[in-house]
Design an enzyme around this catalytic site. Sequence first.
Site, PDB file in Angstrom:
ATOM      1  N   ASP A 151       0.831  -1.207   0.000  1.00 44.33           N
ATOM      2  CA  ASP A 151       0.000   0.000   0.000  1.00 44.33           C
ATOM      3  C   ASP A 151       0.874   1.270   0.000  1.00 44.33           C
ATOM      4  O   ASP A 151       2.092   1.198   0.028  1.00 44.33           O
ATOM      5  CB  ASP A 151      -0.933  -0.057   1.224  1.00 44.33           C
ATOM      6  N   GLU A 184      -1.169   1.668  -5.125  1.00 49.56           N
ATOM      7  CA  GLU A 184      -1.017   3.115  -4.890  1.00 49.56           C
ATOM      8  C   GLU A 184      -2.142   3.896  -5.564  1.00 49.56           C
ATOM      9  O   GLU A 184      -2.018   5.090  -5.793  1.00 49.56           O
ATOM     10  CB  GLU A 184       0.393   3.621  -5.180  1.00 49.56           C
ATOM     11  N   TRP A 185      -3.245   3.170  -5.844  1.00 44.93           N
ATOM     12  CA  TRP A 185      -4.531   3.766  -6.236  1.00 44.93           C
ATOM     13  C   TRP A 185      -4.483   4.513  -7.579  1.00 44.93           C
ATOM     14  O   TRP A 185      -5.349   5.340  -7.864  1.00 44.93           O
ATOM     15  CB  TRP A 185      -5.061   4.702  -5.129  1.00 44.93           C
ATOM     16  N   GLY A 186      -3.453   4.254  -8.382  1.00 44.92           N
ATOM     17  CA  GLY A 186      -3.359   4.920  -9.676  1.00 44.92           C
ATOM     18  C   GLY A 186      -2.823   6.333  -9.593  1.00 44.92           C
ATOM     19  O   GLY A 186      -2.740   7.043 -10.601  1.00 44.92           O
ATOM     20  N   ASN A 188       0.106   7.615  -9.262  1.00 40.71           N
ATOM     21  CA  ASN A 188       1.328   7.933 -10.021  1.00 40.71           C
ATOM     22  C   ASN A 188       1.372   7.209 -11.361  1.00 40.71           C
ATOM     23  O   ASN A 188       2.443   6.867 -11.863  1.00 40.71           O
ATOM     24  CB  ASN A 188       2.557   7.561  -9.187  1.00 40.71           C
ATOM     25  N   ASP A 206     -10.480   3.452  -3.340  1.00 36.44           N
ATOM     26  CA  ASP A 206     -11.128   2.239  -2.818  1.00 36.44           C
ATOM     27  C   ASP A 206     -12.580   2.081  -3.259  1.00 36.44           C
ATOM     28  O   ASP A 206     -13.365   3.027  -3.242  1.00 36.44           O
ATOM     29  CB  ASP A 206     -11.077   2.250  -1.286  1.00 36.44           C
TER      30      ASP A 206
HETATM   31  C1  GLA Z   1      -6.035   1.328   1.517  1.00 32.21           C
HETATM   32  C2  GLA Z   1      -6.207   0.282   0.404  1.00 32.21           C
HETATM   33  C3  GLA Z   1      -7.329  -0.666   0.795  1.00 32.21           C
HETATM   34  C4  GLA Z   1      -7.006  -1.334   2.123  1.00 32.21           C
HETATM   35  C5  GLA Z   1      -6.763  -0.290   3.197  1.00 32.21           C
HETATM   36  C6  GLA Z   1      -6.239  -0.906   4.477  1.00 32.21           C
HETATM   37  O1  GLA Z   1      -7.137   2.165   1.618  1.00 32.21           O
HETATM   38  O2  GLA Z   1      -6.466   0.904  -0.819  1.00 32.21           O
HETATM   39  O3  GLA Z   1      -7.531  -1.636  -0.213  1.00 32.21           O
HETATM   40  O4  GLA Z   1      -5.880  -2.149   1.960  1.00 32.21           O
HETATM   41  O5  GLA Z   1      -5.806   0.687   2.758  1.00 32.21           O
HETATM   42  O6  GLA Z   1      -6.007   0.037   5.476  1.00 32.21           O
END
Ligand code: GLA
Length: 410
Positions: A151, A184-186, A188, A206
């Site tokens: 993460d 890293e959620w996209g 970068n 998320d």
């Molecule tokens: C981030 C991630 C989630 C999860 C939480 C855990 O938000 O994107 O998928 O792993 O952390 O705290």
Amino acid sequence: MRKLTVMLLLAAVVLVPGRSAAQKWEGLADTPQMGWNSWNKFGQNISEQLIREQADAMVAEGLVDAGYIYLNMDDCWHGERDADGFVQPDPKTFPSGIEALADYVHSKGMKLGIYSDAGRRTCAGRTGSFGHEYQDALQYARWGIDYLKYDWCATENINPRGAYTLMRDALRAAGRPIFFSMCEWGTNKPWEWAAEVGHSWRTTGDITARFAGNPRQRGWGQTVLSIIDQNAPLRKYAGPGHWNDPDMLEVGNGMSVNEDRAHFSMWCMMAAPLILGNDLSKMTDDTRAIILNKKVIAIDQDKLGVQGLRYKTENDIEYWFKPLEGGDWAFCLLNRGTEPAELNINWQDLNLTDEEVSGLSTQFDAITYNIENLWEFNAKKAKVGNTKKALKVTVPGHDVAMYRLTPNKK
Ligand code: GLA
């Protein structure tokens, strides 16, 4: 002479593949990964008992046989580091330790996944890997871990490419093949640089168990539709060994059956990782029927490894195609609206060439395909004719109609 020996030894350490740790583990992601993860349903409340229960359910429900082999602990398995800096599990919730848990999961024919973070702390404030990357990778390998979700919280101003490459190298050096799931959620644009680094990368914030509506602020609380819209344009970056990850599944977590079916189908059309996020020990028959639909799973797991394309949108209806191995195509109609839509599909209007990725064409003018309805469980009824004739279909609101088209060889 002695100097020469030392130099030769050093050269061997640096140059021998596997020791040099300059690449990711290959062969772990020929098709998108399948499994289960604790976060979507259980959040911070996890324990070794919960993980064991879910492992038992994975086997009992036939999920392992269907291909869901990774059982992944998300955030909050962690305790602190010991005096030598090795990370330890939370002694209250994981008293038997991770190695014992890995042995249990392996004995059931599955693989065990773990979670960490490139910063000093995880998103839930537990021990992160910053400054301990090689030590953590070694610890995971010793425990028998098979999968790492990594993460991006509390990373201050560290360089994303550097941080993920560092952990990739650490995993390689630790000597045990470990799937590397980047999270890293996209932020970068990992699709532009991470094919050599990870086996999959998150493309969005998320997910929540909501199909439509406004995503909540700052990218969190995404919906199924908002995620599809962000993930769809990235198809050219995905392929065997490196997948776009539009986040884990919310099937069975509170959406309607139609919405769950549409969510699951679209993840398969997008060749997404299929990581279940519901309580496997308490499932409804509807949830079971969705996540165990082998014909739909086969679309996701198709060896060609092409992420599907959104060919056109008409009002609330999206027309999706995914080229498959051997000349087949998956075809999916997604209804984004809440009202049922009556459609008449004239195949000749859908001649297309996937110029961006596979180069393949549907050629409805030259090829006749037999049509199989993938959500009709009665085998006879599932055969709905061929593409010589227009197809009449009603797609309920927030639902899909999904088909496999196979060239008629006669
Ligand atoms: C981030 C991630 C989630 C999860 C939480 C855990 O938000 O994107 O998928 O792993 O952390 O705290």
